[in-house]
Design a protein around this motif. Structure first.
Motif, mmCIF file in Angstrom:
data_model
loop_
_atom_site.group_PDB
_atom_site.id
_atom_site.type_symbol
_atom_site.label_atom_id
_atom_site.label_comp_id
_atom_site.label_asym_id
_atom_site.label_seq_id
_atom_site.Cartn_x
_atom_site.Cartn_y
_atom_site.Cartn_z
ATOM 1 N N ALA A 372 11.253 13.033 12.880
ATOM 2 C CA ALA A 372 11.746 11.864 12.165
ATOM 3 C C ALA A 372 13.010 12.246 11.402
ATOM 4 C CB ALA A 372 10.680 11.341 11.210
ATOM 5 N N PRO A 373 14.060 11.416 11.454
ATOM 6 C CA PRO A 373 15.332 11.798 10.838
ATOM 7 C C PRO A 373 15.331 11.727 9.319
ATOM 8 C CG PRO A 373 15.471 9.588 11.751
ATOM 9 C CD PRO A 373 14.145 10.145 12.180
ATOM 10 N N ASP A 374 14.483 10.894 8.730
ATOM 11 C CA ASP A 374 14.462 10.723 7.280
ATOM 12 C C ASP A 374 13.233 11.415 6.726
ATOM 13 O OD1 ASP A 374 14.211 9.894 4.653
ATOM 14 O OD2 ASP A 374 14.898 7.861 5.055
ATOM 15 N N LYS A 375 13.440 12.490 5.961
ATOM 16 C CA LYS A 375 12.315 13.281 5.472
ATOM 17 C C LYS A 375 11.466 12.522 4.457
ATOM 18 C CE LYS A 375 13.702 16.635 8.022
ATOM 19 N NZ LYS A 375 13.052 16.827 9.320
ATOM 20 N N GLN A 376 11.940 11.376 3.982
ATOM 21 C CA GLN A 376 11.162 10.584 3.029
ATOM 22 C C GLN A 376 10.475 9.393 3.685
ATOM 23 O OE1 GLN A 376 10.797 11.879 0.022
ATOM 24 N NE2 GLN A 376 12.116 13.522 0.771
ATOM 25 N N THR A 377 10.486 9.330 4.994
ATOM 26 C CA THR A 377 9.870 8.207 5.688
ATOM 27 C C THR A 377 8.426 8.032 5.239
ATOM 28 O OG1 THR A 377 11.282 8.460 7.624
ATOM 29 C CG2 THR A 377 9.236 7.291 7.939
ATOM 30 N N THR A 378 8.084 6.823 4.841
ATOM 31 C CA THR A 378 6.739 6.551 4.323
ATOM 32 C C THR A 378 5.704 6.587 5.430
ATOM 33 O OG1 THR A 378 7.744 5.132 2.647
ATOM 34 C CG2 THR A 378 5.366 4.940 2.950
ATOM 35 N N TYR A 379 6.039 6.004 6.555
ATOM 36 C CA TYR A 379 5.101 5.921 7.675
ATOM 37 C C TYR A 379 5.754 6.525 8.925
ATOM 38 C CZ TYR A 379 3.074 2.451 4.526
ATOM 39 O OH TYR A 379 2.547 1.814 3.429
ATOM 40 N N PRO A 380 5.770 7.848 9.031
ATOM 41 C CA PRO A 380 6.417 8.460 10.187
ATOM 42 C C PRO A 380 5.660 8.246 11.486
ATOM 43 C CG PRO A 380 5.335 10.127 8.859
ATOM 44 C CD PRO A 380 5.269 8.852 8.077
ATOM 45 N N THR A 381 4.362 7.987 11.411
ATOM 46 C CA THR A 381 3.553 7.810 12.618
ATOM 47 C C THR A 381 2.511 6.724 12.389
ATOM 48 O OG1 THR A 381 1.785 9.356 12.029
ATOM 49 C CG2 THR A 381 3.747 10.297 13.089
ATOM 50 N N TRP A 382 1.925 6.291 13.478
ATOM 51 C CA TRP A 382 0.870 5.288 13.413
ATOM 52 C C TRP A 382 -0.314 5.770 12.571
ATOM 53 C CZ3 TRP A 382 0.096 0.306 14.931
ATOM 54 C CH2 TRP A 382 -1.224 -0.151 14.929
ATOM 55 N N LEU A 383 -0.716 7.020 12.741
ATOM 56 C CA LEU A 383 -1.878 7.510 12.003
ATOM 57 C C LEU A 383 -1.631 7.523 10.500
ATOM 58 C CD1 LEU A 383 -3.291 10.454 14.173
ATOM 59 C CD2 LEU A 383 -4.350 8.240 13.715
ATOM 60 N N ILE A 384 -0.428 7.869 10.078
ATOM 61 C CA ILE A 384 -0.132 7.858 8.648
ATOM 62 C C ILE A 384 -0.215 6.427 8.115
ATOM 63 C CG2 ILE A 384 1.575 8.412 6.878
ATOM 64 C CD1 ILE A 384 0.289 10.853 8.305
ATOM 65 N N LEU A 385 0.273 5.463 8.880
ATOM 66 C CA LEU A 385 0.139 4.051 8.505
ATOM 67 C C LEU A 385 -1.336 3.655 8.425
ATOM 68 C CD1 LEU A 385 1.215 1.178 8.024
ATOM 69 C CD2 LEU A 385 1.468 0.951 10.516
ATOM 70 N N ASN A 386 -2.115 4.080 9.415
ATOM 71 C CA ASN A 386 -3.556 3.808 9.403
ATOM 72 C C ASN A 386 -4.221 4.355 8.152
ATOM 73 O OD1 ASN A 386 -5.502 3.305 12.284
ATOM 74 N ND2 ASN A 386 -3.349 2.793 12.158
ATOM 75 N N HIS A 387 -3.859 5.569 7.782
ATOM 76 C CA HIS A 387 -4.473 6.187 6.617
ATOM 77 C C HIS A 387 -4.262 5.349 5.360
ATOM 78 C CE1 HIS A 387 -5.380 9.460 9.130
ATOM 79 N NE2 HIS A 387 -4.411 10.288 8.833
ATOM 80 N N THR A 388 -3.043 4.837 5.200
ATOM 81 C CA THR A 388 -2.757 4.014 4.031
ATOM 82 C C THR A 388 -3.625 2.759 4.043
ATOM 83 O OG1 THR A 388 -0.496 4.831 3.969
ATOM 84 C CG2 THR A 388 -0.960 2.805 2.746
ATOM 85 N N ALA A 389 -3.708 2.122 5.213
ATOM 86 C CA ALA A 389 -4.540 0.926 5.316
ATOM 87 C C ALA A 389 -6.003 1.227 5.017
ATOM 88 C CB ALA A 389 -4.396 0.326 6.719
ATOM 89 N N LEU A 390 -6.497 2.322 5.525
ATOM 90 C CA LEU A 390 -7.895 2.694 5.288
ATOM 91 C C LEU A 390 -8.160 2.966 3.806
ATOM 92 C CD1 LEU A 390 -8.464 5.128 8.290
ATOM 93 C CD2 LEU A 390 -9.681 2.996 7.928
ATOM 94 N N ARG A 391 -7.296 3.745 3.210
ATOM 95 C CA ARG A 391 -7.502 4.110 1.805
ATOM 96 C C ARG A 391 -7.419 2.876 0.904
ATOM 97 N NH1 ARG A 391 -6.951 9.847 0.838
ATOM 98 N NH2 ARG A 391 -6.631 9.350 -1.350
ATOM 99 N N GLU A 392 -6.469 2.004 1.175
ATOM 100 C CA GLU A 392 -6.304 0.818 0.333
ATOM 101 C C GLU A 392 -7.474 -0.153 0.528
ATOM 102 O OE1 GLU A 392 -2.410 -0.845 0.796
ATOM 103 O OE2 GLU A 392 -1.419 0.926 -0.045
ATOM 104 N N ALA A 393 -7.922 -0.311 1.779
ATOM 105 C CA ALA A 393 -9.061 -1.204 2.025
ATOM 106 C C ALA A 393 -10.329 -0.678 1.374
ATOM 107 C CB ALA A 393 -9.267 -1.380 3.534
ATOM 108 N N ARG A 394 -10.509 0.629 1.429
ATOM 109 C CA ARG A 394 -11.731 1.224 0.887
ATOM 110 C C ARG A 394 -11.712 1.299 -0.637
ATOM 111 N NH1 ARG A 394 -12.780 5.974 5.480
ATOM 112 N NH2 ARG A 394 -12.827 4.510 7.229
ATOM 113 N N ALA A 395 -10.521 1.195 -1.220
ATOM 114 C CA ALA A 395 -10.414 1.239 -2.674
ATOM 115 C C ALA A 395 -10.726 -0.119 -3.304
ATOM 116 C CB ALA A 395 -9.024 1.686 -3.086
ATOM 117 N N GLU A 396 -10.724 -1.173 -2.508
ATOM 118 C CA GLU A 396 -10.952 -2.529 -3.040
ATOM 119 C C GLU A 396 -12.433 -2.741 -3.400
ATOM 120 O OE1 GLU A 396 -9.413 -5.240 -0.179
ATOM 121 O OE2 GLU A 396 -7.319 -4.781 -0.678
#
Length: 396
Positions: A372-396
């Motif tokens: 990935a060209p930007d070292k600060q990319t929030t969601y460099p891959t699908w799995l990283i995006l999934n992780h955020t969704a999982l953690r946020e859903a489970r925190a509710e």
């Protein structure tokens, strides 16, 4: 469309382009005709999918990842199934004509991974219909054998069936239930009884758990959960190494055993505490942090790989493997399996993507490994995006 938002989405697409292209290349361009890749897919319940979809709607980088997935998935929608009655794969060198021919059909499991990701992000009815058609065709055609390596290829279909089962017509549902029940019963039994706790044991656990989730069989889920704990106690070492590393002399199989274990820990963590320093007992802590006698854990075995992923350490692979198939692969001239071949840090990317659910600090390294060209990319891959969704859903 709101112009500033449109510009942000375009920028997001540019940021993830290289990482996404790398992921797509891994899935669609195998290194040889007897090999192929399946993008990792995790089961997402309704709340978790809603959170994923909310991120895609609100965040340009998440939208870019979903758009990339859509572009890969849409050409596959409505295409015919390519089912096999018999899979010739496990135990055969990559150049074996039987394996090469089998892989032509099995590549549909990789396609299923992309279509499933697209459905999770959009709930596109055409994606659901395609997955149901493929599941029905494979379930009707394939003859169950109990081979863990071969049947592990069905994971995208199993994950899809967890959420799509109720939409099947009765005949197709019965066919799928029959196959997945055979898988669940057999692999749960192997999860309980096997004494050879290698990467292949991890495959038994994965199949048992996903079949248990799809068919609401808590006993199979329990067998998988107990199997992860047993694997930690008996196959992982306190220094982070493993029996697989000793037996195969390669980080490849060390990592391939750990990845299903992390997946299962994530699956079982809907009701557990993510904090490794919490006062919870081991039964309520994530399996990722569970420690066996002497302190072995999945977490330590992932950490063992990190210096090789960063390049701080190098490792010559396959020099002392105890497995005949590895020798045959080398003798067949397959470059990847040659004794002394240096471990490629990019091979650690998927392992670290999965581990980033517990170790968000690994995301910059994942960015580096996926180009990935930007070292600060929030969601460099699908799995990283999934992780955020999982953690946020489970925190509710």
């Amino acid at each position: 469309m709101n112009t500033p938002l449109f510009c942000l989405i375009v920028a997001g697409l540019a940021l993830v382009a290289n990482a996404s292209a790398t992921e797509a290349a891994d899935a669609s361009k195998p290194s040889d005709p007897g090999e192929f890749s399946i993008p990792w897919v995790l089961p997402l319940n309704a709340d978790e999918r809603r959170q994923l979809q909310a991120l895609v709607d609100q965040d340009p980088q998440a939208a870019a990842i979903a758009e990339h997935t859509r572009r890969l998935a849409e050409p596959l929608l409505g295409t015919p199934a390519t089912p096999l009655e018999v899979i010739h794969y496990e135990g055969l060198v990559n150049t074996d004509p039987r394996r090469v021919e089998t892989v032509k059909s099995l590549r549909q499991m990789g396609d299923a991974g992309w279509v499933l990701r697209h459905w999770q992000a959009t709930e596109d009815p055409a994606a659901a219909d395609t997955l149901r058609d493929w599941i029905a065709a494979w379930a009707t055609t394939y003859r169950f054998t109990g081979n863990d390596v071969n049947e592990n290829k069905f994971v995208p279909l199993l994950v899809a069936y967890v959420d799509l089962r109720e939409g099947f017509n009765p005949e197709d549902q019965q066919a799928a239930d029959t196959l997945f029940r055979q898988l669940g019963e057999h692999h749960a039994r192997r999860a309980r009884e096997s004494q050879y706790l290698t990467n292949r044991f991890a495959k038994h656990l994965r199949i048992a758990a996903l079949a248990g989730l799809a068919l609401d069989e808590p006993g199979w889920l329990d067998a998988a959960r107990d199997g992860v704990s047993r694997f930690v106690r008996e196959s992982l070492r306190p220094d982070g190494s493993s029996f697989d590393l000793e037996h195969r002399d390669t980080l490849t199989y060390h990592g391939s055993a750990l990845k299903p274990m992390i997946e299962l820990s994530i699956l079982f963590d809907r009701d557990t505490d993510l904090d490794p320093d919490s006062d919870s007992d081991s039964g309520s802590q994530p399996l990722y942090f569970f420690e066996g006698p002497g302190g072995a854990s999945i977490a330590k075995s992932v950490e063992f790989v990190v210096p090789y992923a960063t390049g701080a350490k190098t490792r010559e692979e396959w020099k002392n493997s105890e497995v005949e198939l590895d020798r045959q692969r080398a003798e067949a001239g397959l470059e990847y399996f040659q004794p002394g071949k240096l471990y490629d840090p990019k091979q650690a990317a998927e392992l670290l993507e999965l581990a980033a659910y517990y170790r968000p600090d690994l995301v910059p390294l994942v960015v580096q490994l996926t180009d990935a060209p930007d070292k600060q990319t929030t969601y460099p891959t699908w799995l990283i995006l999934n992780h955020t969704a999982l953690r946020e859903a489970r925190a509710e």
